[in-house]
Design a protein around this motif. Structure first.
Motif, PDB file in Angstrom:
ATOM      1  N   TYR A 230       2.964   8.763  -4.668  1.00  0.00           N
ATOM      2  CA  TYR A 230       2.175   7.800  -3.892  1.00  0.00           C
ATOM      3  C   TYR A 230       1.311   6.945  -4.822  1.00  0.00           C
ATOM      4  O   TYR A 230       1.257   5.723  -4.694  1.00  0.00           O
ATOM      5  CB  TYR A 230       1.299   8.540  -2.880  1.00  0.00           C
ATOM      6  N   LYS A 231       0.644   7.611  -5.782  1.00  0.00           N
ATOM      7  CA  LYS A 231      -0.190   6.865  -6.743  1.00  0.00           C
ATOM      8  C   LYS A 231       0.646   5.843  -7.502  1.00  0.00           C
ATOM      9  O   LYS A 231       0.229   4.700  -7.722  1.00  0.00           O
ATOM     10  CB  LYS A 231      -0.837   7.838  -7.732  1.00  0.00           C
ATOM     11  N   SER A 232       1.826   6.264  -7.924  1.00  0.00           N
ATOM     12  CA  SER A 232       2.704   5.384  -8.686  1.00  0.00           C
ATOM     13  C   SER A 232       3.129   4.180  -7.862  1.00  0.00           C
ATOM     14  O   SER A 232       3.095   3.041  -8.343  1.00  0.00           O
ATOM     15  CB  SER A 232       3.941   6.157  -9.154  1.00  0.00           C
ATOM     16  N   MET A 233       3.527   4.423  -6.615  1.00  0.00           N
ATOM     17  CA  MET A 233       3.995   3.318  -5.765  1.00  0.00           C
ATOM     18  C   MET A 233       2.870   2.368  -5.405  1.00  0.00           C
ATOM     19  O   MET A 233       3.067   1.156  -5.297  1.00  0.00           O
ATOM     20  CB  MET A 233       4.682   3.871  -4.520  1.00  0.00           C
ATOM     21  N   GLU A 234       1.655   2.911  -5.218  1.00  0.00           N
ATOM     22  CA  GLU A 234       0.507   2.043  -4.931  1.00  0.00           C
ATOM     23  C   GLU A 234       0.168   1.185  -6.152  1.00  0.00           C
ATOM     24  O   GLU A 234      -0.140   0.008  -6.030  1.00  0.00           O
ATOM     25  CB  GLU A 234      -0.709   2.896  -4.540  1.00  0.00           C
ATOM     26  N   LYS A 235       0.232   1.808  -7.321  1.00  0.00           N
ATOM     27  CA  LYS A 235      -0.091   1.098  -8.568  1.00  0.00           C
ATOM     28  C   LYS A 235       0.906  -0.027  -8.830  1.00  0.00           C
ATOM     29  O   LYS A 235       0.533  -1.106  -9.313  1.00  0.00           O
ATOM     30  CB  LYS A 235      -0.079   2.098  -9.733  1.00  0.00           C
ATOM     31  N   ASN A 236       2.161   0.232  -8.497  1.00  0.00           N
ATOM     32  CA  ASN A 236       3.212  -0.748  -8.792  1.00  0.00           C
ATOM     33  C   ASN A 236       3.563  -1.652  -7.610  1.00  0.00           C
ATOM     34  O   ASN A 236       4.527  -2.411  -7.679  1.00  0.00           O
ATOM     35  CB  ASN A 236       4.483  -0.015  -9.244  1.00  0.00           C
ATOM     36  N   LYS A 237       2.765  -1.550  -6.537  1.00  0.00           N
ATOM     37  CA  LYS A 237       3.035  -2.373  -5.364  1.00  0.00           C
ATOM     38  C   LYS A 237       2.806  -3.840  -5.704  1.00  0.00           C
ATOM     39  O   LYS A 237       1.773  -4.198  -6.284  1.00  0.00           O
ATOM     40  CB  LYS A 237       2.109  -1.971  -4.217  1.00  0.00           C
ATOM     41  N   PRO A 238       3.761  -4.737  -5.361  1.00  0.00           N
ATOM     42  CA  PRO A 238       3.577  -6.150  -5.675  1.00  0.00           C
ATOM     43  C   PRO A 238       2.415  -6.745  -4.894  1.00  0.00           C
ATOM     44  O   PRO A 238       2.160  -6.361  -3.742  1.00  0.00           O
ATOM     45  CB  PRO A 238       4.915  -6.786  -5.246  1.00  0.00           C
TER      46      PRO A 238
END
Length: 287
Positions: free
Chosen positions: A271-279
């Protein structure tokens, strides 16, 4: 007319003892349902898979509560108390199916002097049983590339691509690396990675070698894959290992608990990774 009658509209006064007895009976029924469902899960692969689906969706729920949801409404996606739904201006249907779960209560001292936490029965309702049924938000679909990238970030050890690896992926505890065969399609890659990342977390953070965690890693990979809509038809739970089927309920739940802990760690990091990399949203999207 008494002052109580003015505020209650003449209804019967609240019977605290009756309420307490009802809650105690509900709690007893919940624990019995947990035990009965565990017995069913130990002998039925379908029942076991159903629990994994629920725990994958409700990864913050305790094992006991995931079992209760699985037994009462396995298709549930969003559960809240009536009061919580009302705060969101959502109303529970008159004949709604309730789901009873357990919530922590006060700490108490046992007869031997040790501390323990009591649990109370709590009634919750799924969004499908409310006025918001038709307003359910579909989970934002993540691309396989995003999911693979998030899984890489969630791994406690590095990945090493290998051209001639016999299996799709393999976590080597001695080298503290996950070897991954090149040329896999994205879904094969994700499922294979999910199992080996789970094995690495069991070993790296929970001191469980891969022999002890082999099946549990398989289960965690299933839960992660199921949660994100990755094809899970390749998973087979028709035959559970003896260490799960030939044990008592407490030991069985202990194994489920360790799966849930590893699932939670992986989900949190993904989740942290996807939030960080969210466009970043465009101005049009923000409007």
């Amino acid at each position: 007319m008494s002052i109580y009658d003015v505020f209650s509209g003449g209804s019967k006064p609240f019977d605290k003892e009756q309420w307490a007895a009802q809650k105690q009976a509900q709690r007893k029924e919940a624990y019995e349902l947990i035990d009965n469902t565990c017995s069913e899960m130990m002998s039925s692969g379908d029942s076991f898979r159903q629990y994994l689906d629920v725990q994958g969706r409700f990864d913050r729920y305790s094992v006991n509560n995931a079992i209760l949801v699985s037994a009462q409404m396995p298709e549930a996606t969003q559960l809240k108390e009536k009061a919580a739904w009302k705060q969101s201006r959502v109303y529970v249907n008159k004949d709604a199916q309730k789901v009873v779960i357990l919530e922590p209560s006060k700490e108490y001292t046992r007869g031997d002097g040790s501390k323990a936490v009591g649990y109370n029965a709590k009634e919750v309702y799924d969004i499908s049983e409310t006025s918001a049924k038709d307003r359910q938000e579909a989970q934002e679909k993540k691309s396989m590339r995003e999911l693979v990238s998030a899984l890489i970030d969630a791994s406690p050890v590095p990945f090493v691509p290998v051209a001639d690896l016999e299996m799709p992926a393999y976590y080597d505890s001695e080298q503290q690396s996950i070897f991954i065969r090149t040329g896999l399609n994205e879904e094969q890659l994700f499922v294979s990675m999910a199992k080996e990342v789970s094995a690495a977390v069991f070993d790296f953070k929970h001191n469980e070698n891969r022999e002890a965690s082999e099946f549990k890693s398989y289960c965690v990979a299933y839960m992660v894959s199921s949660r994100y809509g990755v094809d899970t038809r390749g998973f087979n739970f028709s035959r559970l290992p003896k260490e799960l089927t030939e044990t008592d309920t407490q030991a069985f739940k202990g194994e489920l608990g360790s799966m849930r802990d590893v699932l939670g760690e992986i989900q949190s990091e993904m989740y942290k990774s996807m939030e960080k990399n969210k466009p970043a949203k465009s101005k049009e999207q923000e409007r």
